[in-house]
Enzyme design. Structure first.
Site, mmCIF file in Angstrom:
data_model
loop_
_atom_site.group_PDB
_atom_site.id
_atom_site.type_symbol
_atom_site.label_atom_id
_atom_site.label_comp_id
_atom_site.label_asym_id
_atom_site.label_seq_id
_atom_site.Cartn_x
_atom_site.Cartn_y
_atom_site.Cartn_z
ATOM 1 N N ALA A 106 52.301 59.438 39.631
ATOM 2 C CA ALA A 106 51.080 60.205 39.874
ATOM 3 C C ALA A 106 51.414 61.619 40.342
ATOM 4 O O ALA A 106 52.492 61.876 40.868
ATOM 5 C CB ALA A 106 50.220 59.499 40.908
ATOM 6 N N CYS A 107 50.474 62.504 40.145
ATOM 7 C CA CYS A 107 50.568 63.883 40.566
ATOM 8 C C CYS A 107 50.818 63.935 42.070
ATOM 9 O O CYS A 107 50.210 63.147 42.784
ATOM 10 C CB CYS A 107 49.252 64.577 40.223
ATOM 11 S SG CYS A 107 49.403 66.317 39.965
ATOM 12 N N PRO A 108 51.683 64.757 42.593
ATOM 13 C CA PRO A 108 52.432 65.833 41.941
ATOM 14 C C PRO A 108 53.821 65.421 41.472
ATOM 15 O O PRO A 108 54.674 66.272 41.225
ATOM 16 C CB PRO A 108 52.533 66.885 43.045
ATOM 17 C CG PRO A 108 52.721 66.059 44.286
ATOM 18 C CD PRO A 108 51.863 64.813 44.050
#
Length: 79
Positions: A14-16
């Site tokens: 998942a981001c980041p």
């Protein structure tokens, strides 16, 4: 001299995370190297575009293949 091609598999992160993985690869790269990043997080696309603008490197390709975003970056801005 042939370019070095670095592959970063950030699928499922998942981001980041994907941008963090790109930055790690970038630290080890030299001008002329190619970094290919694969990510499944949809936030990666705008993140990588912003990173390119901020760093001045060259985005050769940004595509989506069946839910995976693939960014191909040429390192051009290392000092």
């Amino acid at each position: 001299m042939p370019e070095n091609r670095l592959k970063v598999d950030a699928r499922g992160i998942a981001c980041p995370g994907p941008i963090t993985e790109l930055v790690k690869a970038y630290r080890n790269a030299k001008n002329g190297d190619i970094i290919e990043v694969m990510a499944t997080d949809p936030g990666f696309k705008p993140d990588v575009e912003a990173w390119i603008k901020r760093t001045g490197n060259q985005l050769l390709e940004l595509r989506e293949e069946g839910g995976t975003y693939v960014a191909v970056i040429k390192v051009t801005a290392k000092k």
